[in-house]
Design a protein around this motif. Structure first.
Motif, mmCIF file in Angstrom:
data_model
loop_
_atom_site.group_PDB
_atom_site.id
_atom_site.type_symbol
_atom_site.label_atom_id
_atom_site.label_comp_id
_atom_site.label_asym_id
_atom_site.label_seq_id
_atom_site.Cartn_x
_atom_site.Cartn_y
_atom_site.Cartn_z
ATOM 1 N N LYS A 1 2.684 1.282 3.975
ATOM 2 C CA LYS A 1 2.860 0.884 5.819
ATOM 3 C C LYS A 1 3.270 2.856 6.306
ATOM 4 N N ALA A 2 3.851 3.316 5.709
ATOM 5 C CA ALA A 2 4.324 4.586 6.224
ATOM 6 C C ALA A 2 3.461 5.865 6.033
ATOM 7 N N GLN A 3 2.981 5.580 5.019
ATOM 8 C CA GLN A 3 1.782 6.136 4.411
ATOM 9 C C GLN A 3 -0.044 6.932 5.628
ATOM 10 N N ASP A 4 0.195 8.094 6.206
ATOM 11 C CA ASP A 4 -0.880 8.701 6.661
ATOM 12 C C ASP A 4 -2.577 8.544 6.311
ATOM 13 N N PHE A 5 -3.010 7.215 6.442
ATOM 14 C CA PHE A 5 -4.113 7.468 5.307
ATOM 15 C C PHE A 5 -5.542 7.865 7.185
ATOM 16 N N SER A 6 -4.511 8.158 7.872
ATOM 17 C CA SER A 6 -5.507 8.890 8.896
ATOM 18 C C SER A 6 -6.866 10.079 9.292
ATOM 19 N N THR A 7 -6.616 10.641 8.148
ATOM 20 C CA THR A 7 -7.273 12.159 7.133
ATOM 21 C C THR A 7 -8.182 12.505 5.813
ATOM 22 N N LEU A 8 -8.587 10.670 5.581
ATOM 23 C CA LEU A 8 -9.391 9.457 4.889
ATOM 24 C C LEU A 8 -11.344 10.451 5.329
ATOM 25 N N PRO A 9 -11.752 11.029 4.342
ATOM 26 C CA PRO A 9 -12.859 11.986 4.632
ATOM 27 C C PRO A 9 -13.625 10.383 5.570
ATOM 28 N N ASP A 10 -14.407 10.444 6.680
ATOM 29 C CA ASP A 10 -15.775 9.138 7.520
ATOM 30 C C ASP A 10 -14.510 8.399 7.141
ATOM 31 N N ALA A 11 -13.375 8.169 6.695
ATOM 32 C CA ALA A 11 -12.829 6.939 6.913
ATOM 33 C C ALA A 11 -11.589 6.764 7.457
ATOM 34 N N PRO A 12 -11.084 7.235 7.995
ATOM 35 C CA PRO A 12 -9.480 7.388 8.955
ATOM 36 C C PRO A 12 -8.838 5.559 8.927
ATOM 37 N N SER A 13 -8.225 5.711 8.414
ATOM 38 C CA SER A 13 -7.279 4.303 8.356
ATOM 39 C C SER A 13 -5.900 4.279 8.706
ATOM 40 N N LEU A 14 -5.546 2.899 9.350
ATOM 41 C CA LEU A 14 -3.825 2.904 9.689
ATOM 42 C C LEU A 14 -4.052 1.764 8.890
ATOM 43 N N VAL A 15 -2.787 1.221 8.227
ATOM 44 C CA VAL A 15 -2.318 0.443 7.571
ATOM 45 C C VAL A 15 -1.297 -0.086 8.741
ATOM 46 N N VAL A 16 -2.073 -1.416 9.126
ATOM 47 C CA VAL A 16 -0.943 -2.671 10.409
ATOM 48 C C VAL A 16 0.305 -2.896 9.873
ATOM 49 N N ASN A 17 0.519 -3.828 8.419
ATOM 50 C CA ASN A 17 1.106 -4.176 8.026
ATOM 51 C C ASN A 17 0.900 -4.049 6.503
ATOM 52 N N ALA A 18 2.307 -4.839 5.753
ATOM 53 C CA ALA A 18 1.804 -4.819 4.646
ATOM 54 C C ALA A 18 2.788 -5.884 3.498
ATOM 55 N N THR A 19 2.595 -6.963 2.853
ATOM 56 C CA THR A 19 4.015 -7.438 2.605
ATOM 57 C C THR A 19 4.044 -7.834 1.717
ATOM 58 N N VAL A 20 4.837 -8.894 0.918
ATOM 59 C CA VAL A 20 4.849 -8.768 -0.285
ATOM 60 C C VAL A 20 4.036 -10.892 -0.122
ATOM 61 N N ARG A 21 3.336 -11.782 -0.807
ATOM 62 C CA ARG A 21 3.112 -12.915 -1.002
ATOM 63 C C ARG A 21 3.242 -13.599 -2.555
ATOM 64 N N PRO A 22 4.782 -14.391 -2.566
ATOM 65 C CA PRO A 22 4.344 -14.411 -3.862
ATOM 66 C C PRO A 22 3.597 -15.122 -4.742
ATOM 67 N N ALA A 23 3.736 -15.272 -5.926
ATOM 68 C CA ALA A 23 2.506 -16.006 -6.916
ATOM 69 C C ALA A 23 2.100 -17.491 -6.369
ATOM 70 N N THR A 24 0.865 -17.463 -6.802
ATOM 71 C CA THR A 24 0.800 -19.568 -6.750
ATOM 72 C C THR A 24 -0.005 -20.281 -8.090
#
Length: 507
Positions: free
Chosen positions: A49-72
């Motif tokens: 979430k803290a990483q900057d993906f806004s400079t991806l060529p053609d695909a400026p992006s934002l991580v809104v949230n990132a969470t761990v989900r336990p195994a099922t």
């Protein structure tokens, strides 16, 4: 006997390919090893979430949230990421924490999308894939077009941009999390997702090493306006004049029985499916009432309506899929009536033309492999269009050998747009066949198709492992690359793929 002889005469007698193999064995994903996130995987997930993906060529992006989900019971422990590619393309990623196979997969959407259809990703993460699904650039219901009004950006995203930029974002996130790029990148999708796959191969040939495009929402190649919508709307209108159905469920099933009865033996087996309905001589006029209307005949109005439906692209043998889609089971209109009632017409129809471009030279040149599949009994995406597209590609690419070196089409007898409706052997482990082709050079000369007794959860080209058991198989068939067809050998259990052979139709 006469019908069987006529059917046999339509084929070259000598089989040309091997028998259908057993279902491919899915390899277990391996531990991450050097590709594991450094330190605590949960911390590595949160750090996205803290990483900057806004400079991806053609695909400026934002991580809104990132969470761990336990195994099922079905899935490993995951880092679940929600994000956005500017301006409005929402996506979700599944990143296995401990069993990544080193590969990236992206799944397509359906209908008009507007939401993240994630069943496909939830299936393949169990195989160790990092996987992404996207909403194609807007929020809406599965069938509405309102989002497209005065929304050129939204139309462009839906038409071709969203799949491409989501691939850029997904591979960048994969590298950021595991510390290295994926070894292979795959795309799979059906219906609208199938159309997305074709557009990717045509417009963005470097995005994926392998593509599975299933039952694509494409129109007729070589026509002025190659769109799938108008033909489907016309079929619904023919069977629902004034918004009311002119046929009952029983009458549709009677037509289905007549069509299958006329052409079932085209594969040398009376199995309830037509192997190539284009060669079927069934005509609705054969069911015209000679005197008064009875349950086993049709009125002139009904015959005329059926003629229009078949002329629009639906094939003999697809009639069971019309129930619920074209007409309701209880005398009400089917679910596709919205295509008639919606007064708003999609304003930028040019975006649908892209899926019929036969120039795949760049995709082949960079080593890409394409599996296209289509059900012969599909009531929503008409099967003649993918067949015509493949034939067009053959002509442009320089013949069958040059085309099948990287692109193969599989036509499935009896398969409708929704599994379990048409009744064909619609379950194929396409992903394993594609992996073998891309990673080991093992081209799919034949695939094993199976009819499952129970298939409550599915996602187009991939299936939950719980259903892929020998006990759940009702019958199996070999399916060969188009135009080769399967024919029953005449010996042994007709429900066993081992007792079928390949033959080239004389068309």
């Amino acid at each position: 006997m006469k019908a069987a002889l006529l059917a046999a005469a339509a084929f070259v007698a000598q089989p040309i390919l091997a028998l259908a193999p057993e279902r491919p064995v899915v390899p277990a994903p391996t531990p991450l090893g050097t590709g594991a996130p450094a330190g605590d995987p949960a911390a590595a997930c949160a750090a996205l979430k803290a990483q900057d993906f806004s400079t991806l060529p053609d695909a400026p992006s934002l991580v809104v949230n990132a969470t761990v989900r336990p195994a099922t019971a079905e899935q490993p422990a995951l880092c679940l990421v929600n994000g956005r590619v500017a301006p409005t393309i929402g996506f979700r990623m599944w990143l296995p924490l401990a069993v990544w196979n080193g590969k990236f997969a992206q799944t397509g959407c359906g209908g008009r999308c507007g939401d993240i259809l994630d069943d496909g990703c939830q299936i393949v993460v169990a195989r160790g894939y990092a996987c992404l699904a996207a909403d194609m650039g807007h929020k809406g219901t599965f069938y509405d077009d309102l989002w497209a009004i005065d929304n050129v950006q939204g139309d462009i995203d839906f038409g071709f941009r969203s799949t491409h930029v989501a691939a850029i974002a997904g591979k960048a996130l994969t590298e950021a999390f595991y510390g290295k790029r994926p070894r292979f990148s795959y795309y799979f999708g059906a219906s609208t997702g199938g159309r997305q796959g074709l557009v990717a191969a045509q417009r963005f040939p470097e995005d994926y090493d392998g593509i599975i495009a299933g039952e694509p929402a494409m129109g007729a190649p070589g026509t002025i306006r190659p769109e799938t919508g108008p033909a489907l709307r016309a079929s619904v209108a023919a069977l629902n004049p004034g918004g009311k159905p002119i046929m009952t469920q029983a009458e549709v099933l009677m037509v289905h029985a007549a069509a299958v009865g006329a052409c079932d033996m085209d594969d040398n087996a009376r199995d309830g499916f037509i192997s190539d309905p284009r060669a079927c001589g069934f005509k609705p006029m054969q069911l015209l009432c000679e005197a008064g209307k009875t349950p086993d005949c049709l009125t002139a109005e009904q015959v005329a309506a059926l003629d229009r439906v078949y002329a629009n692209g639906a094939m003999p043998g697809s009639e069971r899929g019309w129930i619920g889609a074209y007409i309701g089971p209880d005398g009400t209109p089917g679910r596709y009536l919205w295509r008639m009632k919606n007064p708003y017409k999609y304003p930028y129809a040019w975006i649908f033309h892209d899926a019929t471009n036969p120039d795949l030279r760049a995709f082949k040149a960079q080593g890409g492999k394409l599996i296209l599949y289509q059900g012969w009994a599909d009531e929503a995406t008409f099967p003649g269009n993918p067949a015509a597209y493949y034939e067009t590609v053959e002509r442009l690419m320089g013949g069958r050998a040059a085309t099948q070196d990287f692109f193969r089409l599989f036509m499935i007898p009896g398969q409708s747009h929704i599994p379990q409706v048409g009744g064909g052997a619609e379950t194929v482990d396409y992903l394993s066949y594609l992996e073998a082709w891309v990673e080991r050079g093992e081209a799919p000369d034949v695939v094993r198709a199976e009819k499952m007794r129970t298939l409550a959860r599915f996602a187009g080209p991939v299936t939950y492992a719980a259903y892929l058991t020998p006990e759940n198989v009702a019958f199996s068939r070999p399916v060969y690359p188009y135009p080769v067809q399967a024919r029953y050998s005449g010996k042994g259990d007709v429900n066993d793929a081992a007792n079928w052979r390949s033959a080239i139709p004389n068309r």
